[in-house]
Motif scaffolding. Structure first.
Motif, PDB file in Angstrom:
ATOM      1  N   UNK A   1      46.590  49.275  46.815  1.00  0.00           N
ATOM      2  CA  UNK A   1      46.078  48.303  45.854  1.00  0.00           C
ATOM      3  C   UNK A   1      46.113  48.877  44.440  1.00  0.00           C
ATOM      4  N   UNK A   2      45.760  50.156  44.281  1.00  0.00           N
ATOM      5  CA  UNK A   2      45.788  50.797  42.960  1.00  0.00           C
ATOM      6  C   UNK A   2      47.214  50.868  42.438  1.00  0.00           C
ATOM      7  N   UNK A   3      48.165  51.151  43.333  1.00  0.00           N
ATOM      8  CA  UNK A   3      49.567  51.227  42.928  1.00  0.00           C
ATOM      9  C   UNK A   3      50.064  49.874  42.443  1.00  0.00           C
ATOM     10  N   UNK A   4      49.711  48.808  43.166  1.00  0.00           N
ATOM     11  CA  UNK A   4      50.125  47.468  42.763  1.00  0.00           C
ATOM     12  C   UNK A   4      49.562  47.102  41.402  1.00  0.00           C
ATOM     13  N   UNK A   5      48.299  47.435  41.169  1.00  0.00           N
ATOM     14  CA  UNK A   5      47.701  47.157  39.876  1.00  0.00           C
ATOM     15  C   UNK A   5      48.400  47.913  38.766  1.00  0.00           C
ATOM     16  N   UNK A   6      48.776  49.170  39.062  1.00  0.00           N
ATOM     17  CA  UNK A   6      49.459  49.987  38.058  1.00  0.00           C
ATOM     18  C   UNK A   6      50.821  49.399  37.715  1.00  0.00           C
ATOM     19  N   UNK A   7      51.548  48.949  38.738  1.00  0.00           N
ATOM     20  CA  UNK A   7      52.869  48.341  38.514  1.00  0.00           C
ATOM     21  C   UNK A   7      52.754  47.070  37.697  1.00  0.00           C
ATOM     22  N   UNK A   8      51.753  46.259  38.041  1.00  0.00           N
ATOM     23  CA  UNK A   8      51.543  45.010  37.300  1.00  0.00           C
ATOM     24  C   UNK A   8      51.220  45.289  35.851  1.00  0.00           C
TER      25      UNK A   8
END
Length: 266
Positions: free
Chosen positions: A255-262
């Protein structure tokens, strides 16, 4: 609520594990059975632990001292192995209200709190955690007959031909009325003062005892293979918890990775 722990047994069937220690000090998953019992009782809110000791009692007293996790311990000595009712009478002077009772040779992962909560509802004079076991094993235990309301109407100690396969598990709550019943018990054909006989005297006097069905599991550590079974169960549960925690961590990382990518795309 005070808690009584019966830990005077020698554990002859557990030899060689009990050659130099009482039954309750046999280690299961890296700590004595008694520690497992104490942990449950402290979690349930016990404000004093009354421990009945006997065989090699100094091993228990020297190990735990006068408290466990801040809860005071009082020891009582059962000088002769004359049964559970006899053992319970050794703590009578310390009890003036409802109390918990646990046999110090059981490993539980079950709904013990349901038994305590039922006692606190003031609708019963006692409450027992009970379990359905295979019919061929029922004769090892105190077997319970119940009515349609889930109340115990009779207990039969280690019957050769059990009338049911519903058995007492070794965790109970009582009022002080149980002590009067224990005083009236006569020796059984095993020359012991049986707790089941005291329970039946309570029932005959019109007292109500609720049967709480077990949700979870317990192991009565009577033989070395029982100790092995309890260790397996505890290990499997620990591994399952660790796997679940690891999966949660991975989900949080994803979830943290997805937020970072976004955020980078924005």
């Amino acid at each position: 609520m005070k808690a009584v722990v019966l830990a005077a047994g020698e554990g002859t069937r557990l030899r060689p594990l009990t050659e130099d220690k009482p039954k309750a000090m046999v280690e299961v998953d890296g700590k004595p059975i008694l520690t497992h019992c104490f942990e449950h009782l402290v979690e349930l809110g016990a404000d004093e632990l009354l421990v009945v000791v006997g065989y090699l009692k100094e091993r228990i007293i020297s190990h735990y001292g006068d408290e466990f996790e801040g809860v005071p311990i009082t020891y009582s000595h059962q000088r002769e192995a004359l049964g559970l009712a006899h053992a319970l009478l050794t703590v009578e002077e310390h009890i003036d209200d409802d109390f918990m009772l646990i046999l110090g040779d059981n490993i539980f992962n079950a709904n013990l709190a349901d038994v305590v909560n039922r006692q606190q509802e003031d609708r019963a004079d006692a409450a027992f955690l009970v379990e359905e076991v295979p019919w061929e094993e029922a004769s090892r235990y105190g077997v319970c007959n119940t009515n349609d309301y889930g109340e115990i109407i009779e207990v039969i100690e280690k019957p050769e031909e059990p009338p049911t396969n519903l058995v007492m598990t070794g965790f109970y709550t009582f009022t002080p009325a149980i002590f009067h019943a224990c005083h009236l018990v006569q020796p059984s054909n095993r020359d012991e003062y049986e707790l089941s006989d005291a329970v039946n005297l309570l029932l005959q006097s019109g007292r109500t005892i609720d049967a709480i069905r077990m949700d979870g599991w317990r192991t009565d550590v009577g033989y070395p293979e029982d100790r092995d079974d309890a260790e397996r169960r505890l290990r499997e549960e620990r591994e399952a918890r660790e796997a679940a925690a690891e999966a949660d961590d991975e989900e949080e990382e994803d979830a943290d990775t997805e937020l970072s990518v976004e955020a980078d795309d924005a």
